[in-house]
Write a protein that holds these residues in place. Structure first.
Motif, PDB file in Angstrom:
ATOM      1  N   ALA A  35       0.895  -1.336  -0.020  1.00  0.00           N
ATOM      2  CA  ALA A  35       0.069   0.048   0.075  1.00  0.00           C
ATOM      3  C   ALA A  35       0.908   1.154   0.034  1.00  0.00           C
ATOM      4  N   ILE A  37       0.473   4.087   1.319  1.00  0.00           N
ATOM      5  CA  ILE A  37       0.565   4.823   2.519  1.00  0.00           C
ATOM      6  C   ILE A  37       1.806   4.540   3.216  1.00  0.00           C
ATOM      7  N   THR A  89      -9.068   9.483  10.657  1.00  0.00           N
ATOM      8  CA  THR A  89      -9.077   8.312  10.148  1.00  0.00           C
ATOM      9  C   THR A  89     -10.411   7.634   9.790  1.00  0.00           C
ATOM     10  N   ILE A  92     -11.449   0.983   6.232  1.00  0.00           N
ATOM     11  CA  ILE A  92     -11.538   0.351   4.951  1.00  0.00           C
ATOM     12  C   ILE A  92     -11.629  -1.277   5.466  1.00  0.00           C
ATOM     13  N   THR A 125      -5.884  -3.126  -0.337  1.00  0.00           N
ATOM     14  CA  THR A 125      -4.488  -2.295  -0.883  1.00  0.00           C
ATOM     15  C   THR A 125      -5.236  -1.440  -2.104  1.00  0.00           C
ATOM     16  N   LYS A 127      -7.957  -0.226  -2.679  1.00  0.00           N
ATOM     17  CA  LYS A 127      -9.025   0.861  -2.046  1.00  0.00           C
ATOM     18  C   LYS A 127      -8.083   1.766  -1.306  1.00  0.00           C
ATOM     19  N   ALA A 128      -7.127   1.533  -0.609  1.00  0.00           N
ATOM     20  CA  ALA A 128      -6.492   2.364   0.398  1.00  0.00           C
ATOM     21  C   ALA A 128      -5.637   3.354  -0.716  1.00  0.00           C
ATOM     22  N   ASP A 129      -5.041   2.696  -1.963  1.00  0.00           N
ATOM     23  CA  ASP A 129      -4.407   3.533  -2.796  1.00  0.00           C
ATOM     24  C   ASP A 129      -5.053   4.400  -3.604  1.00  0.00           C
ATOM     25  N   PHE A 132      -5.894   7.578  -1.030  1.00  0.00           N
ATOM     26  CA  PHE A 132      -4.577   8.328  -0.834  1.00  0.00           C
ATOM     27  C   PHE A 132      -4.219   8.851  -1.966  1.00  0.00           C
ATOM     28  N   SER A 257       0.880   9.963   7.934  1.00  0.00           N
ATOM     29  CA  SER A 257      -0.279   9.011   8.012  1.00  0.00           C
ATOM     30  C   SER A 257      -0.479   8.449   9.382  1.00  0.00           C
ATOM     31  N   ILE A 259      -2.091   4.958  11.188  1.00  0.00           N
ATOM     32  CA  ILE A 259      -2.561   3.517  10.679  1.00  0.00           C
ATOM     33  C   ILE A 259      -3.046   2.708  11.926  1.00  0.00           C
ATOM     34  N   PHE A 285      -7.280   4.162   8.763  1.00  0.00           N
ATOM     35  CA  PHE A 285      -6.061   4.876   8.212  1.00  0.00           C
ATOM     36  C   PHE A 285      -6.544   6.214   7.858  1.00  0.00           C
TER      37      PHE A 285
END
Length: 313
Positions: A35, A37, A89, A92, A125, A127-129, A132, A257, A259, A285
């Motif tokens: 990821a 992040i 935060t 996810i 991963t 979705k987080a990207d 971000f 960030s 997390i 996150f």
């Protein structure tokens, strides 16, 4: 037949050849190490449980001045100030359902669960990207956003100009990668120390197609074929979550960030009547930027060549 061994988890036990009705807590970096992040910001792992809570990260906007003094001389106090960045935060998660027959097939429950977890990790991963890089949140009546602002959409980010591509290129100094060089100079003048160039593969392909007037590629094939491509000493980070025709000049030193640990859970309670089990992966996150002007977005313009005129016979 051998008796299965119980394996302790954070919430009870599970059997090696049966479905795990449990919850296990891992550091998020162990489950989703790819990821962005983790590599494109300064992560701070914290225990965060409140939906509306925020994390305050202290930072120094401008580095304090250092100086030489004589032995025994009193050290003058710096005028540098300490500010704080409030990071909200957000959770996810990924949830899948599998029949008990499929996950217990031929006593391979642990292997099948590992495969399902890997697939959910990949989904988290991705979705987080996407959050971000591109997230554009809405705000409620109190001004609280429903998600963090993606780096490409930061308010106050430096606009780095436009790289022209296609038939319009006749002079590299005028229309080529010099636009990127100028953008690097802009953010550096504002105190940035660029750490990477982030784009999707389509944008990277457009850069690889840039040519000088004599049709030589502007980017050397050695650079294009390297395991980690580098431009002007910066790694090129290729990620599908980046928007089309955009390049982000990132400075991970000013992106912070927060997390939490990742929780991997399974339960058959809600799917008891279907003889099935649900598997869930969750983590929280958030992120923020202390100096958006030290990041820049460069556009890549790819005009469609005009069609040749035809005449009727």
């Amino acid at each position: 037949m051998a008796t299965p061994t119980d394996i302790l988890t954070s919430h009870g036990t599970r059997l090696q050849d049966r479905i795990a009705f449990s919850e296990i807590v891992f550091p998020a970096v162990e489950h989703i190490p790819d990821a962005l992040i983790f590599s494109q910001s300064k992560p701070v792992t914290m225990e965060i449980k409140s939906e509306a809570g925020s994390v305050s990260v202290p930072f120094v906007p401008e580095l304090p001045a250092s100086q030489i003094i004589e032995e025994g001389q009193e050290i003058p106090e710096s005028a540098a100030q300490i500010n704080s960045l409030n990071i909200f935060t957000f959770k996810i998660t990924s949830l899948v359902t599998a029949t008990n027959e499929s996950v217990e097939y031929d006593n391979n429950a642990s292997k099948i669960q590992t495969l399902l977890t890997w697939q959910m990790d990949k989904s988290v991963t991705n979705k987080a990207d996407a959050v971000f890089l591109q997230n554009a949140p809405n705000e409620d009546a109190n001004g609280i956003p429903d998600g963090p602002i993606g780096l490409f959409n930061l308010k106050g980010i430096t606009q780095g100009g436009e790289i022209a591509n296609g038939e319009g290129i006749t002079n590299a100094l005028q229309n080529g990668l010099s636009v990127l060089v100028d953008a690097l100079a802009k953010v550096s003048a504002k105190g940035a120390k660029p750490t990477s160039l982030i784009m999707n593969f389509g944008t990277w392909a457009q850069l690889l197609n840039l040519q000088y007037a004599d049709y030589r590629p502007m980017i050397s094939p050695d650079v294009a074929n390297a395991p980690i491509p580098m431009l002007y000493g910066l790694p090129v980070v290729i990620n599908n979550a980046a928007p089309d025709n955009k390049i982000l000049i990132n400075d991970a030193n000013v992106v912070y960030s927060a997390i939490t640990d990742m929780r991997v859970s399974s339960s058959a309670h809600s799917k008891f009547s279907r003889d099935a089990t649900q598997f869930r992966v969750t983590f929280r996150f958030g992120f923020g930027c202390t100096n958006p002007e030290r990041l820049a977005v460069v556009s890549v313009y790819n005009p469609v060549p005009p069609k040749a005129k035809t005449t009727k016979a």
